[in-house]
Design an enzyme around this catalytic site. Structure first.
Site, PDB file in Angstrom:
ATOM      1  N   SER A 144       0.888  -1.209   0.166  1.00 37.74           N
ATOM      2  CA  SER A 144       0.037  -0.169   0.003  1.00 37.74           C
ATOM      3  C   SER A 144       1.002   1.211   0.147  1.00 37.74           C
ATOM      4  CB  SER A 144      -0.896  -0.159   1.231  1.00 37.74           C
ATOM      5  OG  SER A 144      -1.882   1.060   1.126  1.00 37.74           O
ATOM      6  N   HIS A 191      -4.221  -0.632  -4.333  1.00 37.18           N
ATOM      7  CA  HIS A 191      -5.657  -0.767  -4.111  1.00 37.18           C
ATOM      8  C   HIS A 191      -6.531  -0.164  -5.251  1.00 37.18           C
ATOM      9  CE1 HIS A 191      -4.933  -1.111   0.344  1.00 37.18           C
ATOM     10  NE2 HIS A 191      -4.296   0.064   0.190  1.00 37.18           N
ATOM     11  N   GLU A 202      -5.308  -5.478  -4.822  1.00 41.20           N
ATOM     12  CA  GLU A 202      -5.146  -5.911  -3.357  1.00 41.20           C
ATOM     13  C   GLU A 202      -4.694  -7.288  -3.597  1.00 41.20           C
ATOM     14  OE1 GLU A 202      -8.530  -4.736  -1.248  1.00 41.20           O
ATOM     15  OE2 GLU A 202      -8.026  -2.781  -0.924  1.00 41.20           O
TER      16      GLU A 202
END
Length: 278
Positions: A136, A178, A205
């Site tokens: 992330s 994401h 993800e």
């Protein structure tokens, strides 16, 4: 930040951006592979949870890496810029065989660690063969040009993305995470409209790009990676657009790559997973 110089007798280590929300329990294929390329039972992994505001983030990854067979894993909990001067943590980082940055907010990483000996040590380590990964926010910081923040949406628009300097392990990609879960193709296209030199890497993800020392990318995980190659861009209206205007871009090539697929960042060639026939 530009990538560190790779000496003639050395080979750059893996760069491993992860799209976030990777499986940590039932089948942690991404984290297991990271342990393997970091040395398996001889791995010495530095976990940097700077992006996160949660106190247990670093400890969780430390435990997971240990359970997956790493010889050692240690949290280096840089919360303030002054922490970057901690000599004990810096010594551990310089001796690490793997470095992993957790998720959270990428601007916390850049504002706390940017320009410090820690950032320099990470770049130098990767240049001499150490694997460096992040999930992330930890993925976004790895490249030279980092997406700091932006808006969701499928259509690229002027002003919908802001870029900031990352750690600069590579200048060949711009990373977003994401990706399909948060509808981020517009902002990645907008980032490439500013400068089409880099390849856009949009990570779903539980999906990672394992980029080896020859800049060959392999997809690992349950989702897919969207690769946007703007090297043959014919036209971009970004230079004449007002804030909020949609952007016209022509000549773009796009690939959707799932587990086992590969992409050569030099040749700009995508390859489907082994065993797949036309």
């Amino acid at each position: 930040m530009s990538p560190a110089k790779i000496e003639d007798n050395q080979r750059r280590g893996y760069i491993v951006p992860v799209g976030g929300a990777e499986d940590k329990d039932s089948d942690p294929i991404i984290l297991r592979r990271f342990v393997e390329i970091s040395g398996a039972d001889e791995a010495r992994i530095a976990v940097i949870p700077t992006a996160s505001r949660l106190d247990d983030t670093g400890a969780r990854y430390e435990r997971i890496f240990g359970d997956l067979g790493a010889g050692d894993a240690r949290v280096l909990d840089y919360k303030r810029r002054v922490d970057a001067d901690n000599p004990e943590w810096l010594a551990y980082l310089r001796g690490a065989t793997g470095v992993f940055l957790t998720g959270g907010n990428q601007l916390r990483i850049s504002t706390i660690l940017g320009g410090t000996d820690v950032a320099r040590a990470i770049r130098t380590a990767n240049a001499r063969g150490v694997a460096v990964g992040g999930t992330s926010a930890g993925a976004a910081i790895l490249s030279e040009h980092m997406i700091a923040f932006g808006k969701s949406g499928a259509t690229p628009r002027a002003g919908m993305v802001s870029l900031a300097p990352g750690f600069g392990l590579t200048n060949r990609v711009v990373i977003d995470q994401h990706f399909r879960q948060r509808d981020r193709i517009g902002r990645l296209l907008a980032a490439l409209a500013y400068n089409p030199f880099a390849v856009g890497i949009g990570l779903d993800e539980d999906t990672a790009a394992f980029i080896d020392g020859d800049d060959r990318l392999e997809v690992i995980g349950s989702g897919a990676i969207t690769v946007i190659d703007a090297s043959k861009l014919e036209h971009s209206s970004m230079g004449a657009a007002a804030a909020g205007d949609s952007i016209c871009m022509t000549g773009i090539k796009l690939h959707i790559l799932n587990g086992g697929s590969r992409f050569d960042l030099h040749a700009r060639v995508a390859t489907p997973p082994p065993g797949v026939t036309d």
